[in-house]
Design a protein around this motif. Structure first.
Motif, PDB file in Angstrom:
ATOM      1  N   ASN A  30      -4.990   2.756   6.613  1.00 14.82           N
ATOM      2  CA  ASN A  30      -7.045   3.081   6.598  1.00 14.82           C
ATOM      3  C   ASN A  30      -7.186   2.708   4.888  1.00 14.82           C
ATOM      4  N   ILE A  31      -8.051   1.659   4.908  1.00 15.99           N
ATOM      5  CA  ILE A  31      -8.206   1.118   3.894  1.00 15.99           C
ATOM      6  C   ILE A  31      -9.598   1.516   3.951  1.00 15.99           C
ATOM      7  N   LEU A  44     -13.056   7.780   7.117  1.00 15.99           N
ATOM      8  CA  LEU A  44     -12.621   7.649   7.659  1.00 15.99           C
ATOM      9  C   LEU A  44     -10.896   8.461   7.246  1.00 15.99           C
ATOM     10  N   ASP A  45     -11.484   9.153   5.958  1.00 14.20           N
ATOM     11  CA  ASP A  45     -10.766   9.905   4.850  1.00 14.20           C
ATOM     12  C   ASP A  45     -10.254  11.042   6.270  1.00 14.20           C
ATOM     13  N   ARG A 104      -2.439  11.744   2.968  1.00 12.24           N
ATOM     14  CA  ARG A 104      -2.814  10.807   1.820  1.00 12.24           C
ATOM     15  C   ARG A 104      -3.765  10.193   1.371  1.00 12.24           C
ATOM     16  N   VAL A 105      -4.647  10.095   0.583  1.00 13.33           N
ATOM     17  CA  VAL A 105      -5.481   9.479  -0.208  1.00 13.33           C
ATOM     18  C   VAL A 105      -5.029   8.560  -1.122  1.00 13.33           C
ATOM     19  N   VAL A 106      -4.994   7.268  -0.684  1.00 12.31           N
ATOM     20  CA  VAL A 106      -3.952   7.298  -2.273  1.00 12.31           C
ATOM     21  C   VAL A 106      -4.960   6.592  -3.471  1.00 12.31           C
ATOM     22  N   ASP A 107      -5.250   6.873  -4.401  1.00 14.65           N
ATOM     23  CA  ASP A 107      -6.042   6.300  -5.310  1.00 14.65           C
ATOM     24  C   ASP A 107      -5.596   4.759  -5.681  1.00 14.65           C
ATOM     25  N   ALA A 108      -7.342   3.564  -5.013  1.00 10.25           N
ATOM     26  CA  ALA A 108      -6.578   2.470  -5.702  1.00 10.25           C
ATOM     27  C   ALA A 108      -7.549   2.436  -6.884  1.00 10.25           C
TER      28      ALA A 108
END
Length: 281
Positions: A170-171, A193-194, A271-275
């Motif tokens: 998910n973006i 969404l997270d 996980r939420v991957v920080d970008a």
């Protein structure tokens, strides 16, 4: 693009996989579609109204030796998920009839015409640059319908198609963890969404399916072109927000998605991957 050439054939770590990328005709979605196709996946990318942009994205992928199809999918309306998957079936059947039928073990029963999918990337989204005082009920409903409700039901309708060991990505947005009152509704959709990601990861873990969010910061896309491009002061201010000192590019996000879609990320889920390049550190 993450592939090698060997005896005239493409060798990629996603070879034999089928991916769905919503909003894949431009910006981050297009970069994701191109990268996944470059890694060997057959990519179905969706667009809302800009068919030429979608066709251009497909042409670019095919020029580079990949495989892709474009399908029209209007999100934010009741029934949008069912319509999207029907368009997916028609597009895959016409382009690659040899693709295996759905074999997922999720709830429900796949129809005989349903095609399997290995990777679902919920990228499509809309923004509302409005603070709480200026937010209308219509704005609120629209942004939640596209950014939250659509991914929920795309996944729900896709569970019987999604093969065991698959990937859902998910973006999200860095706005979900930073206080940004001027885009309060948009930020709230990404927080939702997270949470969706977290719960899906728990429920789909027994099937070997990983679910993660990728949270970009300011990215140089056509959505931001009106204030970012050709404006050195705005670009400098945006770059200063990131610890890495520059504005993000769509490929920065696509590379992270490609990692999460691959077997290399088999032990990463929920996980939420920080970008964001380290924004707000």
């Amino acid at each position: 693009m993450g592939t090698q050439q060997f005896d005239g054939k493409r060798v990629g770590r996603l070879e034999g996989k089928v991916a769905l990328v919503t909003g894949g005709s431009r910006g981050i979605g297009r970069a994701i579609a191109e990268r996944l196709a470059g890694d060997g996946a057959l990519v179905a990318l969706t667009y809302t109204s800009d068919r030429p942009a979608a066709q251009e994205a497909v042409a670019r992928i095919e020029k580079d030796g990949g495989r892709a199809v474009a399908l029209k999918a209007t999100l934010g309306q009741h029934g949008d998920a069912a319509n999207l998957w029907a368009a997916f079936d028609a597009a895959i059947a016409a382009y690659a009839p040899d693709v295996h039928a759905a074999t997922g073990t999720g709830g429900g029963t796949a129809t005989s015409t349903a095609h399997g999918v290995d990777i679902i990337v919920n990228n499509a989204g809309i923004g509302r640059s409005t603070d709480l005082a200026g937010l209308t009920e219509q704005d609120f409903d629209e942004v939640f319908a596209v950014n939250v409700r659509a991914p929920f039901f795309i996944v729900q309708h896709g569970l019987t198609r999604l093969r065991d060991g698959g990937r859902i990505i998910n973006i999200s947005s860095g706005a979900a963890r930073l206080a940004m009152p001027e885009i309060i509704a948009y930020s709230a959709t990404k927080g939702a969404l997270d949470t969706f990601t977290l719960n899906l990861a728990k429920s789909l873990g027994p099937r070997g399916i990983t679910v993660n969010s990728v949270a970009p910061g300011i990215i140089d896309t056509d959505v931001n072109a009106s204030w970012l491009r050709d404006n050195p002061q705005a670009e400098a201010q945006a770059a200063a927000l990131a610890a890495l000192g520059r504005v993000g590019q769509p490929e920065d996000v696509a590379d992270i998605v490609a990692f999460l879609a691959s077997d290399d990320a088999r032990w990463v889920t929920g996980r939420v991957v920080d970008a964001t390049g380290g924004s707000g550190l």
